[in-house]
Write a protein that holds these residues in place. Structure first.
Motif, mmCIF file in Angstrom:
data_model
loop_
_atom_site.group_PDB
_atom_site.id
_atom_site.type_symbol
_atom_site.label_atom_id
_atom_site.label_comp_id
_atom_site.label_asym_id
_atom_site.label_seq_id
_atom_site.Cartn_x
_atom_site.Cartn_y
_atom_site.Cartn_z
ATOM 1 N N VAL A 53 -4.865 9.899 15.748
ATOM 2 C CA VAL A 53 -5.375 8.834 14.876
ATOM 3 C C VAL A 53 -4.422 8.583 13.714
ATOM 4 O O VAL A 53 -4.119 7.425 13.378
ATOM 5 C CB VAL A 53 -6.796 9.185 14.366
ATOM 6 N N LEU A 54 -3.911 9.638 13.104
ATOM 7 C CA LEU A 54 -2.978 9.470 11.985
ATOM 8 C C LEU A 54 -1.673 8.812 12.430
ATOM 9 O O LEU A 54 -1.106 7.990 11.697
ATOM 10 C CB LEU A 54 -2.695 10.818 11.324
ATOM 11 N N VAL A 55 -1.195 9.132 13.608
ATOM 12 C CA VAL A 55 0.026 8.504 14.108
ATOM 13 C C VAL A 55 -0.205 7.022 14.363
ATOM 14 O O VAL A 55 0.646 6.182 14.028
ATOM 15 C CB VAL A 55 0.527 9.225 15.388
ATOM 16 N N LEU A 61 0.645 0.732 9.886
ATOM 17 C CA LEU A 61 1.152 0.488 8.540
ATOM 18 C C LEU A 61 2.648 0.165 8.551
ATOM 19 O O LEU A 61 3.107 -0.720 7.820
ATOM 20 C CB LEU A 61 0.902 1.711 7.646
ATOM 21 N N ALA A 62 3.416 0.854 9.371
ATOM 22 C CA ALA A 62 4.851 0.554 9.462
ATOM 23 C C ALA A 62 5.081 -0.845 10.000
ATOM 24 O O ALA A 62 5.963 -1.558 9.517
ATOM 25 C CB ALA A 62 5.521 1.585 10.372
ATOM 26 N N PHE A 63 4.265 -1.281 10.960
ATOM 27 C CA PHE A 63 4.397 -2.636 11.495
ATOM 28 C C PHE A 63 4.018 -3.675 10.441
ATOM 29 O O PHE A 63 4.708 -4.678 10.276
ATOM 30 C CB PHE A 63 3.521 -2.798 12.739
ATOM 31 N N VAL A 64 2.926 -3.434 9.721
ATOM 32 C CA VAL A 64 2.460 -4.394 8.702
ATOM 33 C C VAL A 64 3.498 -4.535 7.590
ATOM 34 O O VAL A 64 3.793 -5.658 7.146
ATOM 35 C CB VAL A 64 1.096 -3.955 8.143
ATOM 36 N N PHE A 65 4.053 -3.438 7.130
ATOM 37 C CA PHE A 65 4.999 -3.509 6.018
ATOM 38 C C PHE A 65 6.410 -3.923 6.433
ATOM 39 O O PHE A 65 7.229 -4.249 5.595
ATOM 40 C CB PHE A 65 5.042 -2.178 5.258
#
Length: 67
Positions: A53-55, A61-65
């Motif tokens: 889940v954390l991954v 988050l990496a995709f959004v930012f």
């Protein structure tokens, strides 16, 4: 299998030496419950699930930012 004069050095290493190749049986075999090395509790599943889940959250988050 036996060694012959035509064997390459690699084939000579792979082939076992001639003779008896059995492991001796212990006098008092250990039962399967005694021999088990792993833990059978469910904690490992929770850790694995939380890690997945954390991954997934980290990738989202990496995709959004990155956009």
């Amino acid at each position: 299998m036996s060694h012959s004069q035509n064997d390459t050095p690699r084939e000579q290493v792979i082939q076992p030496p001639p003779g008896k190749h059995e492991a001796p049986m212990p006098e008092n075999p250990v039962g399967t419950d005694q021999a088990r090395q792993g833990e059978t509790s469910g904690r490992v599943r929770w850790v694995l699930g939380a890690g997945v889940v954390l991954v997934v959250i980290a990738f989202v988050l990496a995709f959004v930012f990155s956009v």
